[in-house]
Design a protein around this motif. Structure first.
Motif, PDB file in Angstrom:
ATOM      1  N   ALA A 107     -83.663 111.297  17.248  1.00 23.97           N
ATOM      2  CA  ALA A 107     -82.975 112.572  16.984  1.00 23.97           C
ATOM      3  C   ALA A 107     -81.634 112.370  16.303  1.00 23.97           C
ATOM      4  CB  ALA A 107     -82.803 113.340  18.286  1.00 23.97           C
ATOM      5  N   GLU A 108     -80.893 111.326  16.663  1.00 25.99           N
ATOM      6  CA  GLU A 108     -79.569 111.133  16.062  1.00 25.99           C
ATOM      7  C   GLU A 108     -79.650 110.864  14.561  1.00 25.99           C
ATOM      8  OE1 GLU A 108     -80.764 107.184  17.977  1.00 25.99           O
ATOM      9  OE2 GLU A 108     -80.712 109.275  18.610  1.00 25.99           O
ATOM     10  N   LEU A 109     -80.738 110.296  14.096  1.00 26.56           N
ATOM     11  CA  LEU A 109     -80.928 110.097  12.661  1.00 26.56           C
ATOM     12  C   LEU A 109     -81.360 111.396  11.998  1.00 26.56           C
ATOM     13  CD1 LEU A 109     -82.666 106.605  12.459  1.00 26.56           C
ATOM     14  CD2 LEU A 109     -80.282 107.175  11.998  1.00 26.56           C
ATOM     15  N   LYS A 110     -82.335 112.094  12.601  1.00 28.90           N
ATOM     16  CA  LYS A 110     -82.798 113.356  12.030  1.00 28.90           C
ATOM     17  C   LYS A 110     -81.681 114.392  11.989  1.00 28.90           C
ATOM     18  CE  LYS A 110     -86.501 113.821  14.656  1.00 28.90           C
ATOM     19  NZ  LYS A 110     -87.796 114.294  15.197  1.00 28.90           N
ATOM     20  N   ASN A 111     -80.763 114.340  12.947  1.00 28.23           N
ATOM     21  CA  ASN A 111     -79.655 115.295  13.005  1.00 28.23           C
ATOM     22  C   ASN A 111     -78.433 114.821  12.215  1.00 28.23           C
ATOM     23  OD1 ASN A 111     -81.129 117.027  14.624  1.00 28.23           O
ATOM     24  ND2 ASN A 111     -80.452 116.017  16.491  1.00 28.23           N
ATOM     25  N   MET A 112     -78.590 113.744  11.483  1.00 28.79           N
ATOM     26  CA  MET A 112     -77.562 113.196  10.594  1.00 28.79           C
ATOM     27  C   MET A 112     -76.249 112.903  11.323  1.00 28.79           C
ATOM     28  SD  MET A 112     -78.304 115.231   7.066  1.00 28.79           S
ATOM     29  CE  MET A 112     -78.878 116.822   7.634  1.00 28.79           C
ATOM     30  N   GLU A 113     -76.346 112.400  12.541  1.00 25.99           N
ATOM     31  CA  GLU A 113     -75.155 112.062  13.307  1.00 25.99           C
ATOM     32  C   GLU A 113     -74.417 110.852  12.735  1.00 25.99           C
ATOM     33  OE1 GLU A 113     -76.187 111.821  17.469  1.00 25.99           O
ATOM     34  OE2 GLU A 113     -77.186 113.771  17.391  1.00 25.99           O
ATOM     35  N   TYR A 114     -74.989 110.201  11.744  1.00 23.92           N
ATOM     36  CA  TYR A 114     -74.348 109.057  11.102  1.00 23.92           C
ATOM     37  C   TYR A 114     -73.240 109.491  10.147  1.00 23.92           C
ATOM     38  CZ  TYR A 114     -77.965 110.465   7.795  1.00 23.92           C
ATOM     39  OH  TYR A 114     -78.783 111.192   6.985  1.00 23.92           O
ATOM     40  N   TYR A 115     -73.198 110.780   9.766  1.00 20.90           N
ATOM     41  CA  TYR A 115     -72.098 111.227   8.902  1.00 20.90           C
ATOM     42  C   TYR A 115     -70.782 111.030   9.630  1.00 20.90           C
ATOM     43  CZ  TYR A 115     -75.014 113.234   5.264  1.00 20.90           C
ATOM     44  OH  TYR A 115     -75.887 113.397   4.235  1.00 20.90           O
ATOM     45  N   GLY A 116     -69.795 110.583   8.896  1.00 21.15           N
ATOM     46  CA  GLY A 116     -68.492 110.298   9.477  1.00 21.15           C
ATOM     47  C   GLY A 116     -68.373 108.872   9.978  1.00 21.15           C
ATOM     48  N   GLN A 117     -69.489 108.163  10.012  1.00 19.71           N
ATOM     49  CA  GLN A 117     -69.471 106.762  10.407  1.00 19.71           C
ATOM     50  C   GLN A 117     -69.298 105.905   9.154  1.00 19.71           C
ATOM     51  OE1 GLN A 117     -69.591 106.097  13.718  1.00 19.71           O
ATOM     52  NE2 GLN A 117     -69.699 108.318  13.924  1.00 19.71           N
ATOM     53  N   PRO A 118     -68.833 104.667   9.301  1.00 24.00           N
ATOM     54  CA  PRO A 118     -68.732 103.804   8.110  1.00 24.00           C
ATOM     55  C   PRO A 118     -70.091 103.658   7.429  1.00 24.00           C
ATOM     56  CG  PRO A 118     -67.607 102.825   9.990  1.00 24.00           C
ATOM     57  CD  PRO A 118     -68.351 104.026  10.515  1.00 24.00           C
ATOM     58  N   ALA A 119     -70.081 103.699   6.114  1.00 22.24           N
ATOM     59  CA  ALA A 119     -71.319 103.562   5.351  1.00 22.24           C
ATOM     60  C   ALA A 119     -71.895 102.163   5.547  1.00 22.24           C
ATOM     61  CB  ALA A 119     -71.059 103.823   3.872  1.00 22.24           C
ATOM     62  N   PRO A 120     -73.212 102.066   5.718  1.00 25.76           N
ATOM     63  CA  PRO A 120     -73.815 100.743   5.869  1.00 25.76           C
ATOM     64  C   PRO A 120     -73.785  99.986   4.540  1.00 25.76           C
ATOM     65  CG  PRO A 120     -75.518 102.410   5.715  1.00 25.76           C
ATOM     66  CD  PRO A 120     -74.206 103.138   5.748  1.00 25.76           C
ATOM     67  N   ALA A 121     -73.909  98.679   4.619  1.00 25.59           N
ATOM     68  CA  ALA A 121     -73.943  97.864   3.399  1.00 25.59           C
ATOM     69  C   ALA A 121     -75.193  98.189   2.585  1.00 25.59           C
ATOM     70  CB  ALA A 121     -73.904  96.385   3.760  1.00 25.59           C
ATOM     71  N   GLN A 122     -76.288  98.455   3.257  1.00 26.85           N
ATOM     72  CA  GLN A 122     -77.555  98.771   2.604  1.00 26.85           C
ATOM     73  C   GLN A 122     -78.088 100.089   3.141  1.00 26.85           C
ATOM     74  OE1 GLN A 122     -78.953  96.894   0.218  1.00 26.85           O
ATOM     75  NE2 GLN A 122     -80.689  98.251  -0.038  1.00 26.85           N
ATOM     76  N   PHE A 123     -78.327 101.042   2.244  1.00 23.74           N
ATOM     77  CA  PHE A 123     -78.908 102.325   2.638  1.00 23.74           C
ATOM     78  C   PHE A 123     -80.426 102.228   2.595  1.00 23.74           C
ATOM     79  CE2 PHE A 123     -74.728 103.766   1.204  1.00 23.74           C
ATOM     80  CZ  PHE A 123     -74.409 104.699   2.184  1.00 23.74           C
ATOM     81  N   PRO A 124     -81.133 103.003   3.415  1.00 24.23           N
ATOM     82  CA  PRO A 124     -82.598 103.024   3.323  1.00 24.23           C
ATOM     83  C   PRO A 124     -83.038 103.731   2.049  1.00 24.23           C
ATOM     84  CG  PRO A 124     -81.831 104.677   4.878  1.00 24.23           C
ATOM     85  CD  PRO A 124     -80.622 103.897   4.447  1.00 24.23           C
ATOM     86  N   GLY A 125     -84.265 103.487   1.645  1.00 25.78           N
ATOM     87  CA  GLY A 125     -84.800 104.133   0.453  1.00 25.78           C
ATOM     88  C   GLY A 125     -84.095 103.667  -0.799  1.00 25.78           C
ATOM     89  N   GLN A 126     -84.079 104.542  -1.797  1.00 31.32           N
ATOM     90  CA  GLN A 126     -83.470 104.209  -3.079  1.00 31.32           C
ATOM     91  C   GLN A 126     -82.527 105.315  -3.517  1.00 31.32           C
ATOM     92  OE1 GLN A 126     -86.139 102.883  -6.108  1.00 31.32           O
ATOM     93  NE2 GLN A 126     -87.555 101.991  -4.645  1.00 31.32           N
ATOM     94  N   ASP A 127     -81.570 104.946  -4.370  1.00 31.77           N
ATOM     95  CA  ASP A 127     -80.656 105.924  -4.940  1.00 31.77           C
ATOM     96  C   ASP A 127     -81.426 106.922  -5.787  1.00 31.77           C
ATOM     97  OD1 ASP A 127     -78.330 104.667  -3.938  1.00 31.77           O
ATOM     98  OD2 ASP A 127     -78.217 103.336  -5.668  1.00 31.77           O
ATOM     99  N   VAL A 128     -81.016 108.181  -5.723  1.00 37.97           N
ATOM    100  CA  VAL A 128     -81.586 109.213  -6.585  1.00 37.97           C
ATOM    101  C   VAL A 128     -80.829 109.254  -7.906  1.00 37.97           C
ATOM    102  CG1 VAL A 128     -81.870 111.709  -6.863  1.00 37.97           C
ATOM    103  CG2 VAL A 128     -82.482 110.628  -4.708  1.00 37.97           C
ATOM    104  N   LEU A 129     -79.510 109.107  -7.837  1.00 40.88           N
ATOM    105  CA  LEU A 129     -78.663 109.237  -9.021  1.00 40.88           C
ATOM    106  C   LEU A 129     -78.364 107.891  -9.658  1.00 40.88           C
ATOM    107  CD1 LEU A 129     -76.011 111.714  -7.558  1.00 40.88           C
ATOM    108  CD2 LEU A 129     -78.066 112.282  -8.867  1.00 40.88           C
ATOM    109  N   SER A 130     -78.121 107.906 -10.948  1.00 42.29           N
ATOM    110  CA  SER A 130     -77.617 106.705 -11.619  1.00 42.29           C
ATOM    111  C   SER A 130     -76.165 106.497 -11.193  1.00 42.29           C
ATOM    112  CB  SER A 130     -77.687 106.885 -13.134  1.00 42.29           C
ATOM    113  OG  SER A 130     -76.721 107.856 -13.540  1.00 42.29           O
ATOM    114  N   ALA A 131     -75.612 105.358 -11.496  1.00 41.59           N
ATOM    115  CA  ALA A 131     -74.212 105.073 -11.141  1.00 41.59           C
ATOM    116  C   ALA A 131     -73.270 106.088 -11.783  1.00 41.59           C
ATOM    117  CB  ALA A 131     -73.843 103.646 -11.550  1.00 41.59           C
ATOM    118  N   GLY A 132     -73.513 106.443 -13.041  1.00 42.63           N
ATOM    119  CA  GLY A 132     -72.665 107.416 -13.733  1.00 42.63           C
ATOM    120  C   GLY A 132     -72.754 108.803 -13.118  1.00 42.63           C
ATOM    121  N   GLU A 133     -73.979 109.208 -12.746  1.00 37.78           N
ATOM    122  CA  GLU A 133     -74.157 110.517 -12.099  1.00 37.78           C
ATOM    123  C   GLU A 133     -73.464 110.546 -10.748  1.00 37.78           C
ATOM    124  OE1 GLU A 133     -78.527 111.736 -13.930  1.00 37.78           O
ATOM    125  OE2 GLU A 133     -78.407 110.386 -12.204  1.00 37.78           O
ATOM    126  N   LEU A 134     -73.626 109.466  -9.987  1.00 39.73           N
ATOM    127  CA  LEU A 134     -72.966 109.379  -8.688  1.00 39.73           C
ATOM    128  C   LEU A 134     -71.453 109.460  -8.848  1.00 39.73           C
ATOM    129  CD1 LEU A 134     -73.079 108.982  -5.604  1.00 39.73           C
ATOM    130  CD2 LEU A 134     -73.032 106.509  -6.047  1.00 39.73           C
TER     131      LEU A 134
END
Length: 155
Positions: free
Chosen positions: A28-55
Motif C-alpha cells: 500500500a505504501e508504494l501504491k499510495n506514493m508515500e515515497y514522495y518527499g523521500q530522497p530519490a533512489p539512485a535507480q528508479f523502476p521502469g524506464q524514463d518517459v521523457l528525454s533528458a531535454g524534456e525532463l
C-alpha cells in the motif's frame, strides 16, 4: 516534491512498470506514493518517459511554480464533484477516449459504461503503455487522433 523537482518528476514520469495486476499486488505504501518527499533512489523502476531535454524543461517549470498549483486540482476534487451534481453530465459532442493498456490510474475498464453519458464516443486502447500515453507512443496516439478527426470532422 518542491524540494526535489527533478527527483519527483523522474519518479512520476515512468513507463514499463508492469501491468495493473502487478500494481495491485504492490504494498500500500508504494501504491499510495508515500515515497514522495523521500530522497530519490539512485535507480528508479521502469524506464524514463521523457528525454533528458524534456525532463529539464519540466524541472525548470516546476522549480519556478512548485507543485502546489497542479496538486490543488486534486485537493479540490470532492468540491468539484459536489458542485457538478446538479449539472447535466451528458456530453453531446463527438468524443474520443484513448486509454493506455497498463495504466493503473485511469484503467481502460474505467471507460466501461461511459457511452451512457457520451453517446457519440469512440474508444481506443494503446497496448504496452502505462499512464503517459502521448509521451510513450506519440506516433500511435497522433495517428488515432488524426484519423478520428478526419472521419468525424471531414474537410
Amino acid at each position: 516534491m518542491n524540494s526535489d523537482p527533478e527527483g519527483t518528476l523522474r519518479g512520476a514520469l515512468r513507463k514499463d512498470l508492469g501491468t495493473p495486476e502487478d500494481w495491485d499486488q504492490m504494498p500500500a505504501e508504494l501504491k499510495n506514493m508515500e515515497y514522495y518527499g523521500q530522497p530519490a533512489p539512485a535507480q528508479f523502476p521502469g524506464q524514463d518517459v521523457l528525454s533528458a531535454g524534456e525532463l529539464d524543461f519540466y524541472v525548470s517549470q516546476y522549480a519556478r511554480t512548485g507543485f502546489t498549483p497542479a496538486i490543488n486540482w486534486y485537493r479540490n476534487i470532492s468540491r468539484n464533484w459536489q458542485a457538478g451534481l446538479e449539472v447535466d453530465q451528458m456530453v453531446r459532442v463527438p468524443s474520443l477516449m484513448i486509454s493506455a493498456e497498463n495504466d493503473v490510474v485511469l484503467r481502460p475498464s474505467m471507460t466501461d459504461g461511459m457511452d451512457a453519458l457520451v453517446p457519440d464516443l469512440e474508444r481506443h486502447v494503446i497496448v504496452d503503455t502505462w499512464h503517459w500515453t502521448p509521451e510513450e507512443k506519440p506516433e500511435e496516439a497522433n495517428r488515432i487522433v488524426l484519423d478520428w478527426l478526419d472521419r468525424t470532422f471531414p474537410r
